[in-house]
Design an enzyme around this catalytic site. Structure first.
Site, PDB file in Angstrom:
ATOM      1  N   ASN A  11      35.783  43.002  39.804  1.00 13.50           N
ATOM      2  CA  ASN A  11      37.236  43.104  39.942  1.00 13.50           C
ATOM      3  C   ASN A  11      37.680  44.288  39.083  1.00 13.50           C
ATOM      4  O   ASN A  11      37.774  44.169  37.867  1.00 13.50           O
ATOM      5  CB  ASN A  11      37.873  41.787  39.446  1.00 13.50           C
ATOM      6  CG  ASN A  11      39.390  41.845  39.418  1.00 13.50           C
ATOM      7  OD1 ASN A  11      39.996  42.778  39.932  1.00 13.50           O
ATOM      8  ND2 ASN A  11      40.016  40.834  38.808  1.00 13.50           N
ATOM      9  N   LYS A  13      40.463  45.605  38.847  1.00 12.94           N
ATOM     10  CA  LYS A  13      41.877  45.516  38.429  1.00 12.94           C
ATOM     11  C   LYS A  13      42.542  46.880  38.647  1.00 12.94           C
ATOM     12  O   LYS A  13      42.184  47.565  39.598  1.00 12.94           O
ATOM     13  CB  LYS A  13      41.978  45.033  36.984  1.00 12.94           C
ATOM     14  CG  LYS A  13      41.192  43.724  36.782  1.00 12.94           C
ATOM     15  CD  LYS A  13      41.512  43.033  35.513  1.00 12.94           C
ATOM     16  CE  LYS A  13      40.675  41.758  35.426  1.00 12.94           C
ATOM     17  NZ  LYS A  13      40.981  40.952  34.267  1.00 12.94           N
ATOM     18  N   GLU A  99      46.359  36.816  36.472  1.00  9.04           N
ATOM     19  CA  GLU A  99      47.289  37.918  36.175  1.00  9.04           C
ATOM     20  C   GLU A  99      48.386  37.987  37.237  1.00  9.04           C
ATOM     21  O   GLU A  99      49.535  38.304  36.921  1.00  9.04           O
ATOM     22  CB  GLU A  99      46.507  39.241  36.074  1.00  9.04           C
ATOM     23  CG  GLU A  99      45.726  39.291  34.770  1.00  9.04           C
ATOM     24  CD  GLU A  99      44.448  40.116  34.814  1.00  9.04           C
ATOM     25  OE1 GLU A  99      44.260  40.908  35.755  1.00  9.04           O
ATOM     26  OE2 GLU A  99      43.619  39.937  33.898  1.00  9.04           O
ATOM     27  N   GLY A 175      39.125  38.788  29.681  1.00 12.92           N
ATOM     28  CA  GLY A 175      39.363  40.011  28.914  1.00 12.92           C
ATOM     29  C   GLY A 175      39.410  39.803  27.416  1.00 12.92           C
ATOM     30  O   GLY A 175      39.801  40.704  26.668  1.00 12.92           O
ATOM     31  N   SER A 214      35.101  37.186  30.874  1.00 12.68           N
ATOM     32  CA  SER A 214      34.183  37.831  29.923  1.00 12.68           C
ATOM     33  C   SER A 214      32.710  37.651  30.270  1.00 12.68           C
ATOM     34  O   SER A 214      31.890  37.417  29.386  1.00 12.68           O
ATOM     35  CB  SER A 214      34.484  37.353  28.493  1.00 12.68           C
ATOM     36  OG  SER A 214      35.792  37.727  28.112  1.00 12.68           O
TER      37      SER A 214
HETATM   38  P1  PGA Z   1      36.969  39.922  32.455  1.00 10.64           P
HETATM   39  O1  PGA Z   1      37.919  39.653  33.708  1.00 10.64           O
HETATM   40  O2  PGA Z   1      35.552  39.908  32.966  1.00 10.64           O
HETATM   41  O3  PGA Z   1      37.387  41.270  31.938  1.00 10.64           O
HETATM   42  O4  PGA Z   1      37.203  38.838  31.475  1.00 10.64           O
HETATM   43  C1  PGA Z   1      37.566  38.731  34.719  1.00 10.64           C
HETATM   44  C2  PGA Z   1      38.664  38.661  35.725  1.00 10.64           C
HETATM   45  O5  PGA Z   1      39.834  38.724  35.332  1.00 10.64           O
HETATM   46  O6  PGA Z   1      38.419  38.528  36.940  1.00 10.64           O
END
Ligand code: PGA
Length: 256
Positions: A11, A13, A99, A175, A214
């Site tokens: 992802n 983002k 999000e 995150g 994460s």
């Molecule tokens: P992250 O995000 O691996 O940076 O924690 C995962 C996600 O939001 O899909």
């Protein structure tokens, strides 16, 4: 026991640029072509779909988006329809990410409507579920997941259940570098599978439930090796070709 094909989804983002996208994709594409027993998807921002569609052409790396409209077409400024996504070669779409629930006020019903629209156009929705830290500490994790799951499925319809992938993403792990302990993640994944099994036994065995929050190259294998964890939804680490590749290969190890 049914063997579900493992799947690792990046992802991106709101990250990327035409130059960095090319470098990132070139880092992972060969490994993905050689290891077809694990599915690999990258979900990129809308403006890059055309570019990345070309980059992944004739490879085993699949393309996805991070959102879709619940509407077919018309006066919905700023929205993107499911049929537009398929024109750009998308096979997957992430829906209900925390999000978007937080910043765009998306609720369970809307997420279900978006998933229905995605499925009607041949896309596989990756429906995200997950509790906040306060909800976890209050002991409400399962109640929240249950509400999110059934809220969305009420719109998707039980007959389309098998067309979905679910992602368990505890909000406090996204995150933050705080990953859910593998046993704790497995417990929630098992719970989600049981809920699905109550609706449809076959779908409960078939549906893939991936973990997000994460996921890194050094914790991926430990997470993925749990029975009900069928791969990962990877944010930050999907922006590094080297890390994403390692996470992808960790999913492959599970099949051994
Ligand atoms: P992250 O995000 O691996 O940076 O924690 C995962 C996600 O939001 O899909």
């Amino acid at each position: 026991m049914i063997m579900r094909k493992q799947i690792v989804v990046g992802n991106w983002k709101m990250n990327g640029s035409r130059v960095t996208n090319e470098i990132l994709v070139s880092h992972v594409i060969n490994d993905v072509n050689e290891n077809v027993d694990v599915e690999c998807v990258i979900c990129v921002p809308f403006p890059f779909l055309g570019q990345v569609q070309t980059l992944v052409k004739n490879s085993e790396l699949s393309l996805g988006a991070q959102n879709v409209s619940d509407q077919v077409k018309g006066a919905f400024t700023g929205e993107v329809s499911a049929s537009m996504l398929t024109e750009f070669g998308c096979k997957f779409v992430i829906l209900g990410h925390s999000e978007r629930r937080m910043y765009n006020l998306e609720n369970d019903v809307l997420i279900g409507q978006k998933a229905r629209s995605a499925i009607a156009n041949g896309l596989t929705p990756i429906i995200c579920l997950g509790e906040s830290l306060e909800e976890r500490e209050a002991g409400d994790t399962k109640a929240i997941i249950k509400r999110q799951l059934h809220g969305a499925l009420g719109e998707v319809g039980h007959e389309s259940l098998e067309r979905c992938i679910f992602a368990y993403e505890p909000i406090w792990a996204i995150g933050t570098g705080k990953t859910a302990k593998p046993e704790a993640a497995q417990e929630v994944h098992r719970f989600i599978r049981e809920e699905i099994t109550h609706i449809d036994n076959y779908a409960g065995q078939q549906v893939r439930i991936i973990y997000g929050g994460s996921v890194k190259s050094d914790n991926a294998f430990e997470l993925f090796s749990n029975d009900d964890i069928d791969g990962g939804l990877v944010g930050g680490a999907s922006l590094s070709g080297e890390d994403f590749k390692k996470i992808y290969l960790a999913a492959k190890q599970k099949n051994k």
